[in-house]
Design a protein around this motif. Structure first.
Motif, PDB file in Angstrom:
ATOM      1  N   PRO A  24      51.167  42.909  45.450  1.00 22.88           N
ATOM      2  CA  PRO A  24      50.485  42.856  44.155  1.00 22.88           C
ATOM      3  C   PRO A  24      49.323  41.860  44.112  1.00 22.88           C
ATOM      4  CG  PRO A  24      52.836  43.048  43.802  1.00 22.88           C
ATOM      5  CD  PRO A  24      52.634  42.804  45.283  1.00 22.88           C
ATOM      6  N   GLY A  25      49.494  40.688  44.672  1.00 19.50           N
ATOM      7  CA  GLY A  25      48.407  39.707  44.674  1.00 19.50           C
ATOM      8  C   GLY A  25      47.210  40.184  45.476  1.00 19.50           C
ATOM      9  N   PHE A  26      47.478  40.761  46.638  1.00 15.46           N
ATOM     10  CA  PHE A  26      46.420  41.280  47.492  1.00 15.46           C
ATOM     11  C   PHE A  26      45.672  42.422  46.800  1.00 15.46           C
ATOM     12  CE2 PHE A  26      45.241  44.507  50.711  1.00 15.46           C
ATOM     13  CZ  PHE A  26      44.213  43.812  51.329  1.00 15.46           C
ATOM     14  N   VAL A  27      46.417  43.392  46.291  1.00 12.69           N
ATOM     15  CA  VAL A  27      45.820  44.551  45.632  1.00 12.69           C
ATOM     16  C   VAL A  27      45.030  44.117  44.401  1.00 12.69           C
ATOM     17  CG1 VAL A  27      46.395  46.668  44.341  1.00 12.69           C
ATOM     18  CG2 VAL A  27      47.444  46.225  46.573  1.00 12.69           C
ATOM     19  N   ASN A  28      45.571  43.206  43.633  1.00  8.71           N
ATOM     20  CA  ASN A  28      44.868  42.708  42.456  1.00  8.71           C
ATOM     21  C   ASN A  28      43.538  42.063  42.848  1.00  8.71           C
ATOM     22  OD1 ASN A  28      44.641  42.124  39.606  1.00  8.71           O
ATOM     23  ND2 ASN A  28      45.069  39.991  40.135  1.00  8.71           N
ATOM     24  N   GLY A  29      43.547  41.247  43.884  1.00  8.84           N
ATOM     25  CA  GLY A  29      42.314  40.591  44.325  1.00  8.84           C
ATOM     26  C   GLY A  29      41.247  41.574  44.770  1.00  8.84           C
ATOM     27  N   VAL A  30      41.648  42.554  45.565  1.00  6.75           N
ATOM     28  CA  VAL A  30      40.686  43.552  46.058  1.00  6.75           C
ATOM     29  C   VAL A  30      40.136  44.375  44.903  1.00  6.75           C
ATOM     30  CG1 VAL A  30      40.400  45.616  47.491  1.00  6.75           C
ATOM     31  CG2 VAL A  30      41.707  43.674  48.368  1.00  6.75           C
ATOM     32  N   LEU A  31      41.020  44.892  44.061  1.00  6.83           N
ATOM     33  CA  LEU A  31      40.573  45.758  42.970  1.00  6.83           C
ATOM     34  C   LEU A  31      39.767  45.002  41.916  1.00  6.83           C
ATOM     35  CD1 LEU A  31      43.664  48.085  42.512  1.00  6.83           C
ATOM     36  CD2 LEU A  31      41.516  48.564  43.718  1.00  6.83           C
ATOM     37  N   SER A  32      40.123  43.758  41.664  1.00 10.58           N
ATOM     38  CA  SER A  32      39.342  42.959  40.712  1.00 10.58           C
ATOM     39  C   SER A  32      37.922  42.760  41.221  1.00 10.58           C
ATOM     40  CB  SER A  32      40.013  41.612  40.461  1.00 10.58           C
ATOM     41  OG  SER A  32      41.245  41.807  39.792  1.00 10.58           O
ATOM     42  N   ALA A  33      37.773  42.537  42.529  1.00  7.74           N
ATOM     43  CA  ALA A  33      36.441  42.381  43.122  1.00  7.74           C
ATOM     44  C   ALA A  33      35.657  43.687  43.039  1.00  7.74           C
ATOM     45  CB  ALA A  33      36.556  41.909  44.573  1.00  7.74           C
ATOM     46  N   VAL A  34      36.314  44.799  43.298  1.00  4.54           N
ATOM     47  CA  VAL A  34      35.649  46.102  43.197  1.00  4.54           C
ATOM     48  C   VAL A  34      35.187  46.349  41.759  1.00  4.54           C
ATOM     49  CG1 VAL A  34      35.974  48.613  43.360  1.00  4.54           C
ATOM     50  CG2 VAL A  34      36.876  47.122  45.156  1.00  4.54           C
ATOM     51  N   ALA A  35      36.071  46.095  40.804  1.00  9.77           N
ATOM     52  CA  ALA A  35      35.725  46.311  39.387  1.00  9.77           C
ATOM     53  C   ALA A  35      34.598  45.381  38.949  1.00  9.77           C
ATOM     54  CB  ALA A  35      36.963  46.088  38.511  1.00  9.77           C
ATOM     55  N   ARG A  36      34.625  44.149  39.387  1.00 10.14           N
ATOM     56  CA  ARG A  36      33.576  43.185  39.047  1.00 10.14           C
ATOM     57  C   ARG A  36      32.219  43.682  39.589  1.00 10.14           C
ATOM     58  NH1 ARG A  36      36.453  39.145  40.159  1.00 10.14           N
ATOM     59  NH2 ARG A  36      35.993  39.092  42.378  1.00 10.14           N
ATOM     60  N   ASP A  37      32.199  44.132  40.832  1.00 10.41           N
ATOM     61  CA  ASP A  37      30.965  44.652  41.418  1.00 10.41           C
ATOM     62  C   ASP A  37      30.485  45.914  40.689  1.00 10.41           C
ATOM     63  OD1 ASP A  37      30.963  42.589  43.208  1.00 10.41           O
ATOM     64  OD2 ASP A  37      31.341  43.829  44.980  1.00 10.41           O
TER      65      ASP A  37
END
Length: 135
Positions: A117-130
């Motif tokens: 969950p922490g890994f997936v959250n970090g990756v997806l949050s970065a994608v959404a931010r971009d």
């Protein structure tokens, strides 16, 4: 469990199984349809076909945002959950990024490792931010 939540889980099942068998996900979906085992929610089909159609773009996006992780190094469940969520973030106009991320976190929380969950959250949050900054 909502209809779209079930559709995401079923799409994950199709993508994961196809990858494990070395099959094309759309071919696996079509085979399930021919066998009368097709998903009963049209959103499942939309997700599987969307991920398959945009797989190169999705994988490039994941590679760019998964710092220190290659796609091959990720657990298969995480990789396919990430693909689903990235497709929703980039291409599903009727799905808010926060919803796509939340649904992905639920899937990996139920099906993958404690660290997922922490890994997936970090990756997806970065994608959404971009995506927001580009949009």
């Amino acid at each position: 469990m909502g209809a779209r939540t079930k559709a995401r889980k079923r799409a994950l099942d199709v993508l994961f199984a196809a990858e494990m068998r070395g099959e094309d996900a759309v071919a696996a979906l079509d085979a399930a349809t021919a066998a009368g085992e097709a998903p009963n929610n049209p959103y499942t089909t939309t997700l599987v076909r969307g991920v398959a159609e945009h797989r190169e773009e999705i994988d490039a996006t994941l590679t760019a945002h998964a710092q220190g992780w290659t796609l091959a190094r990720m657990p298969a469940v995480d990789r396919n959950v990430l693909r689903l969520a990235v497709w929703e973030i980039l291409h599903a106009e009727d799905v808010d990024s926060a919803v796509a991320i939340s649904e992905a976190l639920t899937l990996v929380g139920d099906l993958s490792t404690d660290d997922s969950p922490g890994f997936v959250n970090g990756v997806l949050s970065a994608v959404a931010r971009d995506q927001r900054s580009a949009g």
